[in-house]
Design an enzyme around this catalytic site. Structure first.
Site, PDB file in Angstrom:
ATOM      1  CB  CYS A  75     -33.964  20.096   3.281  1.00  0.00           C
ATOM      2  SG  CYS A  75     -33.996  21.018   4.822  1.00  0.00           S
ATOM      3  N   GLY A 106     -29.466  21.653  -7.092  1.00  0.00           N
ATOM      4  CA  GLY A 106     -29.992  22.428  -5.967  1.00  0.00           C
ATOM      5  C   GLY A 106     -29.204  22.168  -4.694  1.00  0.00           C
ATOM      6  CB  SER A 107     -28.003  19.000  -3.170  1.00  0.00           C
ATOM      7  OG  SER A 107     -29.220  18.380  -3.478  1.00  0.00           O
ATOM      8  CB  ILE A 151     -31.138   9.118 -12.231  1.00  0.00           C
ATOM      9  CG1 ILE A 151     -32.400   9.976 -12.180  1.00  0.00           C
ATOM     10  CG2 ILE A 151     -31.042   8.169 -11.055  1.00  0.00           C
ATOM     11  CD1 ILE A 151     -33.672   9.196 -12.512  1.00  0.00           C
ATOM     12  CG  ASP A 152     -32.413  14.063 -13.651  1.00  0.00           C
ATOM     13  OD1 ASP A 152     -33.050  13.030 -13.897  1.00  0.00           O
ATOM     14  OD2 ASP A 152     -32.822  14.954 -12.888  1.00  0.00           O
ATOM     15  NE  ARG A 196     -39.985  17.550 -12.117  1.00  0.00           N
ATOM     16  CZ  ARG A 196     -39.883  17.510 -10.792  1.00  0.00           C
ATOM     17  NH1 ARG A 196     -39.593  18.592 -10.110  1.00  0.00           N
ATOM     18  NH2 ARG A 196     -40.060  16.391 -10.137  1.00  0.00           N
ATOM     19  CG  HIS A 284     -40.137   7.599  -8.379  1.00  0.00           C
ATOM     20  ND1 HIS A 284     -41.296   8.137  -8.906  1.00  0.00           N
ATOM     21  CD2 HIS A 284     -39.439   8.626  -7.858  1.00  0.00           C
ATOM     22  CE1 HIS A 284     -41.301   9.439  -8.677  1.00  0.00           C
ATOM     23  NE2 HIS A 284     -40.198   9.767  -8.049  1.00  0.00           N
ATOM     24  CD  GLN A 286     -37.440   6.457 -15.617  1.00  0.00           C
ATOM     25  OE1 GLN A 286     -36.805   7.097 -16.423  1.00  0.00           O
ATOM     26  NE2 GLN A 286     -38.637   6.857 -15.193  1.00  0.00           N
TER      27      GLN A 286
END
Ligand code: F6P
Length: 363
Positions: A75, A106-107, A151-152, A196, A284, A286
């Site tokens: 967002c 980030g969230s 998931i990272d 990433r 995706h 994954q």
């Protein structure tokens, strides 16, 4: 009892629904009310019917469902103060005095900024005449608890984020499938996995599938890696190995910070080793699908812990984040965990990387 708002934010992860189920039911169990905030922070900024009370039966069967059934978003509005002001207003209008946020880096940073600004936001709501002093008075502090859903597995201070083992399981299954067809045709495969900034999925997949070579963002290969990779693969092939599998994290880079793209690796295998090579980008797939047993367990126990932590908070305690370390569920300071994560290459263990690179067939 408290009125607890609950949202999932950032990239979805298997196990998020288990979190929602556990938080809703634990809240009810503790004589609190639970409110689902739909579409992540987007719902908090928009308010209205994006915020809905959730009851015990509403979350029946959610434990085994993939994705997040209350929606998620990355967002932009919540990154602006105006968005957070609207969010504060919506919380108060709904009588919500505590927030559980399940998401990534980030969230949770966003959640921490929101909490730090809270008093200022209330002052502004009153000063602008949006709400009255009487309306905001009962909401002097905002309690927030974070849960790590991604998931990272890209967070310091916890052994596993909710969703990472489900994604890893899917990656391993996919590479096993690639293994069959690669062996049949004696082909080379470059398998690109998500991550990433974080190579945990790629590293764990490489160990778990005995891949021939691996690229991750945190550990750029030394100069001349093209020769290193080719010589190992040649050695393996000379010993009769019929397939070659190279795993590359989507954000892999070399020492000069140049992206190591799957297509480039494919070209090297084709041109230098004359291997018939294909690229498989898992994408995706994954991220979707039902959570594995571990994520069902983790999301349940951590969801329960989140409510316990919320109810134990005093105005001076920093916002907690629920963690798991050495199989023990606990809490750490959200702000410190976020800071530590930004300063370190989260969960990459150099020893494990070395093992992944040395336990191949060639040794
Ligand atoms: O953070 C989870 C993740 O799946 C990363 O591994 C990946 O880089 C990114 O999200 C993909 O984001 P998007 O949802 O925008 O495709």
């Amino acid at each position: 009892g408290k009125r607890i708002g609950l949202l999932t934010s950032g990239g979805d992860a298997p196990g998020m629904n288990g979190v929602v189920r556990a938080v809703v039911r634990m809240a009810i169990h503790c004589d609190c009310e639970a409110y689902g905030i739909y579409e992540g922070y987007e719902g908090l900024v928009q308010g209205g019917d994006m915020i809905r009370q959730l009851y015990w039966e509403d979350v029946r069967g959610w434990l085994l469902r993939g994705g997040t059934l209350i929606g998620s978003a990355r967002c932009a509005a919540f990154r602006e103060r105006a968005g957070r002001l609207a969010a504060a207003r919506n919380l108060i209008l709904n009588g919500i005095d505590a927030l559980v946020v399940c998401g990534g880096d980030g969230s949770l940073t966003g959640a921490d900024v929101f909490r730090a600004e809270w008093t200022g936001l209330l002052d502004e709501l009153v000063a602008t005449g949006t709400l009255t002093a009487e309306q905001v008075a009962p909401y002097a502090t905002l309690n927030i608890v974070g849960l790590l859903g991604s998931i990272d597995n890209d967070f310091s201070g916890t052994d596993a984020t909710i969703g990472c083992y489900s994604a890893l399981t899917r990656i391993c299954e996919a590479i096993d499938d690639v293994f069959d067809t690669a062996t049949s045709h004696r082909r080379g495969f470059v398998v690109e996995v998500m991550g990433r900034y974080c190579g945990w999925l790629a590293l764990m997949a490489a160990i778990s599938t005995a891949a021939d070579w691996l690229f991750i963002p945190e550990m750029p290969p030394r100069d001349g890696w093209e020769e290193d990779m080719c010589s190992i693969i040649t050695k393996n092939r000379d010993r009769g190995k019929r397939r070659t599998i190279v795993i590359v994290a989507e954000g892999a880079q070399d020492r000069n910070l140049n992206h190591i793209a799957s297509a480039k690796i494919k070209d090297i295998l084709t041109d230098r080793l004359h291997l018939d090579t294909r690229v498989s980008v898992l994408g995706h797939i994954q991220r979707g699908g039902p959570p594995c047993a571990y994520d069902r367990w983790l999301s349940t126990l951590q969801g329960v812990k989140a409510v316990e932590a919320l109810l134990a908070l005093t105005p001076d305690t920093p916002s907690p984040v629920v963690t798991i370390r050495e199989n023990t569920i606990g809490v750490s300071s959200l702000a410190e965990t976020v800071k530590l994560t930004q300063e370190t290459a989260a969960s990459i263990d150099a020893k494990q990387f070395d093992r992944a690179m040395t336990l191949r067939d060639s040794e």
